[in-house]
Design an enzyme around this catalytic site. Structure first.
Site, short mmCIF file in Angstrom:
data_model
loop_
_atom_site.label_atom_id
_atom_site.label_comp_id
_atom_site.label_asym_id
_atom_site.label_seq_id
_atom_site.Cartn_x
_atom_site.Cartn_y
_atom_site.Cartn_z
CB VAL A 95 -0.94 -0.01 1.22
CG1 VAL A 95 -1.70 1.31 1.33
CG2 VAL A 95 -1.92 -1.17 1.13
CD GLU A 187 12.15 -12.67 24.22
OE1 GLU A 187 11.13 -12.88 24.94
OE2 GLU A 187 12.06 -12.36 23.02
#
Length: 445
Positions: A95, A187
């Site tokens: 888009v 993480e």
């Protein structure tokens, strides 16, 4: 605005061919897919547009980057996910703009897609705070391409270090720098530390554990700023126990392919990873409005956009407020709940002519995994840490995967890794640039 969706009489314009109202969903992430599923197999004409042909479970992308999972384990073609719904069309396109007057979505190849109702679920991207030139040297973790690039650089650094005859070069190559002390950074730091020590112990003959260095750099005073201090302290102790060096109050000044300047520190490195902040997609500019808080679109209680009751924004794109007036976090659970809500609300409005109450977020907890068998969970009123939190983290993430096949694949691999500590996705593209270090003399290995 009262929080109710605008009346069907003013906005329900049926498709000329099918006679059905047209709903266009831009983005097939957590929110977009949740909305599409709720609208599936109804008398509503739904079009889903995404620039990728697959949906991606981003919370586990760091495991692709650290060779614990393969890309296919956490992603699936959008057409496969939505193919069972007879009323949903999928378009692979990007888009470029929205004409709110003509009610059309502009695509990159020149086509326009008309809508009666529009759901914007385009997510977010990493924010380099005006230093876009850093992106090439320090990729983030938003796409499969970025995860594979990080994995490639990590594994190549070990191979280069194995061949190098220079001790200082070995240490530099085995130094990984993670910028940003949020859940992604934490993480990644834990996963790289585990991966590196495992590979050095098992598979490399000329590397020593003390060659490995993992640095987690945070510009603020503490890591995991969204978590309570007790959980943060546990996570920090766990990381430090794994050998991760944590540098807080240390803003990054410059980044190059093999060097990071952070505060007074000039760090030679084999791999740099960015996780320092995100910003919303450019959806606000498509609508000609000013984004808030990192470019997010302010939304009403029903997730519509002020002045455009037929347009909704959800997930990381939207700036919604919780019951206490604070912005909702950019988390997968928020996007998924908002997508499910707006899909049900539109279905009720268009098919049953019933209004829905305002959206309310049900907080199911904020979590971060620190390493093997260690995680933290914050539910607000109560908290978990350690092995039990890790089990719960694993259960939640498996449940959120797109289908049973992915849940089974990931569960099986995690179970095997839990027992063996093996990582089976350690592949390097054979077309990668030459990785022999300058100081190397080829000898038998």
């Amino acid at each position: 605005m009262t929080g109710e969706i605008a009346t069907i009489e003013t906005l329900d314009k049926p498709d000329e061919k099918t006679g059905a109202p047209r709903v266009v969903i831009v983005g097939a992430g957590f929110g977009g897919l949740a909305a599409a599923r709720e609208l599936g197999n109804t008398n509503i004409d739904v079009t889903v547009i995404d620039r990728r042909n697959h949906n991606l479970f981003q919370p586990l992308l760091y495991q692709v980057a650290t060779a614990a999972l393969s890309p296919a384990d956490i992603s699936e073609p959008i057409r496969r996910t939505l193919g069972r719904f007879r009323n949903i069309k999928v378009m692979l396109a990007e888009v470029t703009g929205i004409d709110t007057a003509a009610k059309t979505v502009h695509l990159d190849y020149g086509a326009d897609v008309p809508y009666d109702w529009l759901i914007i679920a385009t997510g977010s991207e990493y924010n380099y705070f005006g230093h876009e030139d850093w992106r090439a040297a320090a990729p983030g973790l938003k796409t499969i391409h970025e995860a594979r690039l990080i994995r490639q650089r990590l594994l190549l650094a070990f191979e280069k270090a194995e061949l190098s005859q220079d001790p200082e070069e070995k240490k530099a190559l085995l130094t990984s720098v993670i910028i940003g002390g949020g859940p992604t950074g934490v993480e990644m730091a834990g996963a790289i530390a585990e991966l590196g020590r495992f590979m050095i112990t098992r598979d490399f003959r000329k590397l020593e554990p003390d060659h490995l260095r993992v640095l987690l750099i945070e510009a603020g005073p503490r890591i995991l700023s969204a978590f309570p201090e007790g959980l943060m302290n546990y996570a920090q102790r766990s990381l430090e126990g794994m050998g991760v060096e944590i540098m807080t109050n240390t803003p990054v000044e410059s980044i190059a392919k093999d060097e990071v300047l952070a505060g007074p520190h000039r760090i030679r490195t084999g791999c740099v990873i960015w996780g320092a902040g995100v910003k919303a997609s450019p959806a606000a500019s498509w609508l000609g409005i000013e984004g808030k808080a990192g470019g997010r679109i302010p939304v009403e209680p029903d997730l519509s956009i002020a002045g455009h009751p037929e347009i909704y924004a959800i997930g990381d794109t939207a700036l919604g407020l919780s019951d206490d007036g604070k912005p909702l976090p950019a988390l997968a659970q928020v996007a998924k709940q908002q997508g499910g809500y707006i899909g049900k609300a539109l279905r009720r409005k268009l098919l049953e002519r019933k209004d829905s109450p305002p959206f309310r977020f049900n907080n199911r907890g904020n979590t971060a995994v620190v390493g093997h068998k260690a995680a933290i969970f914050d539910f607000g009123t109560w908290r978990l840490k350690g092995r039990i939190a890790w089990y719960l983290w694993a259960l939640v993430h498996v449940y959120l995967l797109v289908n049973f096949e992915k849940r089974l694949l990931v569960s099986t691999q995690w179970a095997w890794r839990y027992v063996s500590r093996q990582r089976g996705a350690r592949l390097i593209d054979e077309n990668a640039a030459s990785f022999v270090p300058s100081s190397t003399q080829r000898t038998e290995t």
